[in-house]
Motif scaffolding. Structure first.
Motif, PDB file in Angstrom:
ATOM      1  N   ILE A  51       0.816  -1.369  -0.090  1.00 31.16           N
ATOM      2  CA  ILE A  51      -0.012   0.006  -0.021  1.00 31.16           C
ATOM      3  C   ILE A  51       1.019   1.340   0.059  1.00 31.16           C
ATOM      4  O   ILE A  51       0.399   2.226  -0.825  1.00 31.16           O
ATOM      5  CB  ILE A  51      -1.206   0.009   1.337  1.00 31.16           C
ATOM      6  N   ALA A  52       1.956   1.359   0.612  1.00 31.50           N
ATOM      7  CA  ALA A  52       2.901   2.377   0.950  1.00 31.50           C
ATOM      8  C   ALA A  52       3.526   2.412  -0.620  1.00 31.50           C
ATOM      9  O   ALA A  52       4.070   3.954  -0.572  1.00 31.50           O
ATOM     10  CB  ALA A  52       3.785   2.191   1.880  1.00 31.50           C
ATOM     11  N   SER A  53       3.568   1.429  -1.113  1.00 28.42           N
ATOM     12  CA  SER A  53       4.495   1.943  -2.729  1.00 28.42           C
ATOM     13  C   SER A  53       3.479   2.217  -3.690  1.00 28.42           C
ATOM     14  O   SER A  53       4.023   2.570  -4.724  1.00 28.42           O
ATOM     15  CB  SER A  53       5.132   0.413  -2.959  1.00 28.42           C
ATOM     16  N   LEU A  54       2.331   2.309  -3.547  1.00 30.68           N
ATOM     17  CA  LEU A  54       1.249   2.702  -4.718  1.00 30.68           C
ATOM     18  C   LEU A  54       1.474   4.212  -5.102  1.00 30.68           C
ATOM     19  O   LEU A  54       1.304   4.122  -6.306  1.00 30.68           O
ATOM     20  CB  LEU A  54      -0.054   2.630  -3.936  1.00 30.68           C
ATOM     21  N   PRO A  55       1.908   5.191  -4.325  1.00 31.17           N
ATOM     22  CA  PRO A  55       2.307   6.466  -5.056  1.00 31.17           C
ATOM     23  C   PRO A  55       3.269   6.436  -6.095  1.00 31.17           C
ATOM     24  O   PRO A  55       3.367   7.479  -6.887  1.00 31.17           O
ATOM     25  CB  PRO A  55       2.367   7.435  -3.880  1.00 31.17           C
ATOM     26  N   LEU A  56       4.115   5.408  -5.951  1.00 28.63           N
ATOM     27  CA  LEU A  56       5.386   5.487  -6.868  1.00 28.63           C
ATOM     28  C   LEU A  56       4.917   4.854  -8.336  1.00 28.63           C
ATOM     29  O   LEU A  56       5.652   5.129  -9.308  1.00 28.63           O
ATOM     30  CB  LEU A  56       6.634   4.380  -6.435  1.00 28.63           C
ATOM     31  N   ILE A  57       3.955   4.265  -8.343  1.00 27.85           N
ATOM     32  CA  ILE A  57       3.238   3.532  -9.691  1.00 27.85           C
ATOM     33  C   ILE A  57       3.108   4.992 -10.586  1.00 27.85           C
ATOM     34  O   ILE A  57       3.714   4.849 -11.679  1.00 27.85           O
ATOM     35  CB  ILE A  57       2.322   2.728  -9.480  1.00 27.85           C
ATOM     36  N   PRO A  58       1.939   5.775 -10.215  1.00 27.04           N
ATOM     37  CA  PRO A  58       1.826   6.853 -11.390  1.00 27.04           C
ATOM     38  C   PRO A  58       3.048   7.741 -11.487  1.00 27.04           C
ATOM     39  O   PRO A  58       3.313   8.173 -12.661  1.00 27.04           O
ATOM     40  CB  PRO A  58       0.629   7.571 -10.861  1.00 27.04           C
ATOM     41  N   LEU A  59       3.661   7.988 -10.557  1.00 26.07           N
ATOM     42  CA  LEU A  59       4.955   8.866 -10.529  1.00 26.07           C
ATOM     43  C   LEU A  59       5.800   8.560 -11.677  1.00 26.07           C
ATOM     44  O   LEU A  59       6.468   8.895 -12.360  1.00 26.07           O
ATOM     45  CB  LEU A  59       5.551   9.066  -9.072  1.00 26.07           C
ATOM     46  N   CYS A  60       6.349   7.103 -11.158  1.00 26.71           N
ATOM     47  CA  CYS A  60       7.230   6.275 -12.188  1.00 26.71           C
ATOM     48  C   CYS A  60       6.621   6.029 -13.616  1.00 26.71           C
ATOM     49  O   CYS A  60       7.683   6.193 -14.630  1.00 26.71           O
ATOM     50  CB  CYS A  60       7.612   5.037 -11.561  1.00 26.71           C
ATOM     51  N   LEU A  61       5.448   5.810 -13.976  1.00 30.74           N
ATOM     52  CA  LEU A  61       4.879   5.682 -15.278  1.00 30.74           C
ATOM     53  C   LEU A  61       5.091   7.152 -15.945  1.00 30.74           C
ATOM     54  O   LEU A  61       5.547   7.113 -17.102  1.00 30.74           O
ATOM     55  CB  LEU A  61       3.481   5.379 -14.988  1.00 30.74           C
ATOM     56  N   ILE A  62       4.848   8.199 -15.389  1.00 28.80           N
ATOM     57  CA  ILE A  62       4.724   9.472 -15.881  1.00 28.80           C
ATOM     58  C   ILE A  62       6.304  10.089 -16.199  1.00 28.80           C
ATOM     59  O   ILE A  62       6.503  10.399 -17.388  1.00 28.80           O
ATOM     60  CB  ILE A  62       4.057  10.471 -15.276  1.00 28.80           C
ATOM     61  N   LEU A  63       7.202   9.848 -15.186  1.00 29.40           N
ATOM     62  CA  LEU A  63       8.472   9.966 -15.578  1.00 29.40           C
ATOM     63  C   LEU A  63       9.027   8.985 -16.650  1.00 29.40           C
ATOM     64  O   LEU A  63      10.038   9.326 -17.487  1.00 29.40           O
ATOM     65  CB  LEU A  63       9.303   9.595 -14.176  1.00 29.40           C
ATOM     66  N   CYS A  64       8.837   7.814 -16.646  1.00 28.79           N
ATOM     67  CA  CYS A  64       9.479   6.837 -17.644  1.00 28.79           C
ATOM     68  C   CYS A  64       8.871   7.173 -18.981  1.00 28.79           C
ATOM     69  O   CYS A  64       9.337   7.148 -20.101  1.00 28.79           O
ATOM     70  CB  CYS A  64       8.864   5.272 -17.327  1.00 28.79           C
ATOM     71  N   GLN A  65       7.405   7.925 -18.960  1.00 31.79           N
ATOM     72  CA  GLN A  65       6.967   8.145 -20.133  1.00 31.79           C
ATOM     73  C   GLN A  65       7.571   9.167 -20.985  1.00 31.79           C
ATOM     74  O   GLN A  65       7.819   9.206 -22.268  1.00 31.79           O
ATOM     75  CB  GLN A  65       5.214   8.303 -20.050  1.00 31.79           C
ATOM     76  N   TYR A  66       8.161  10.170 -20.188  1.00 34.57           N
ATOM     77  CA  TYR A  66       8.475  11.472 -20.833  1.00 34.57           C
ATOM     78  C   TYR A  66       9.955  11.691 -20.639  1.00 34.57           C
ATOM     79  O   TYR A  66      10.389  12.418 -21.179  1.00 34.57           O
ATOM     80  CB  TYR A  66       7.398  12.427 -20.168  1.00 34.57           C
ATOM     81  N   VAL A  67      10.672  11.186 -19.546  1.00 28.34           N
ATOM     82  CA  VAL A  67      11.904  11.328 -19.591  1.00 28.34           C
ATOM     83  C   VAL A  67      12.866  10.144 -19.798  1.00 28.34           C
ATOM     84  O   VAL A  67      14.094  10.428 -19.818  1.00 28.34           O
ATOM     85  CB  VAL A  67      12.361  12.041 -18.142  1.00 28.34           C
ATOM     86  N   GLY A  68      12.443   8.831 -19.684  1.00 27.90           N
ATOM     87  CA  GLY A  68      13.035   7.815 -19.918  1.00 27.90           C
ATOM     88  C   GLY A  68      13.300   6.944 -18.798  1.00 27.90           C
ATOM     89  O   GLY A  68      13.186   7.168 -17.501  1.00 27.90           O
TER      90      GLY A  68
END
Length: 187
Positions: free
Chosen positions: A78-95
């Motif tokens: 549960i504590a790791s859930l916020p990292l999912i949208p953060l890392c998805l958007i970072l990976c999408q646009y910065v690599g």
């Protein structure tokens, strides 16, 4: 890593062309990515419980405290859930490389604040604090000296609440960035 794999698979499969040809809304595309990573995270959490149990049986020749292991794993998930949208958007646009580096910096920074009262500022700090509260393990991996067997449920409630709020806010913000940047720019 799973966020970057998800994004890279989408890029290899035609940069959202199939999804765009079906007139799917960008928000549904983005939220489905987040939900699929959440499902992967839950599956990996089950595997962690199994491997930790087997590892304790093989190495220590004793049965671990299964309820404590399940309790801790659920809270870390549960504590790791916020990292999912953060890392998805970072990976999408910065690599991939920048995303992994930022996650490493966040993890290392959280080691220093995980036992402080403001641990919740960084999403990584919540995960580090869970093991300290439930199993008596410092963020650096060493056992805590004055560990109380009864976890501080006030701190665990803060972890759950903050993680869910971060997850919702970061999911909405990442979807807005995804829509604003537009799928067509990705093409």
């Amino acid at each position: 890593m799973s966020c970057c794999i998800n994004i890279n698979m989408e890029k290899r499969c035609g940069h959202y062309k199939g999804l765009l040809s079906n007139n799917l809304p960008e928000s549904k595309i983005w939220y489905s990515k987040i939900i699929s990573i959440v499902i992967y995270q839950c599956i990996s959490s089950l595997l962690v419980i199994i491997v930790a149990t087997l590892g304790s049986l093989i190495i220590n020749k004793e049965f671990p405290n299964i309820p404590q292991l399940i309790f801790t794993t659920i809270f870390i998930t549960i504590a790791s859930l916020p990292l999912i949208p953060l890392c998805l958007i970072l990976c999408q646009y910065v690599g991939v490389i920048i995303t992994i580096l930022l996650s490493l910096v966040g993890s290392f920074g959280s080691v220093f604040i995980a036992l402080k009262s403001y641990f919740w500022i960084l999403p990584w700090g919540n995960m580090m604090r869970v093991s300290a509260e439930t199993m008596g393990i410092n963020p650096n991996g060493t056992p805590m000296d004055n560990f109380n067997k009864i976890p501080d449920f006030y701190v665990l409630a803060i972890i759950i609440l903050v993680s869910i709020v971060y997850f919702i806010v970061l999911s909405m913000l990442s979807m807005l960035v995804f829509k604003r940047k537009g799928l067509y720019e990705v093409l």
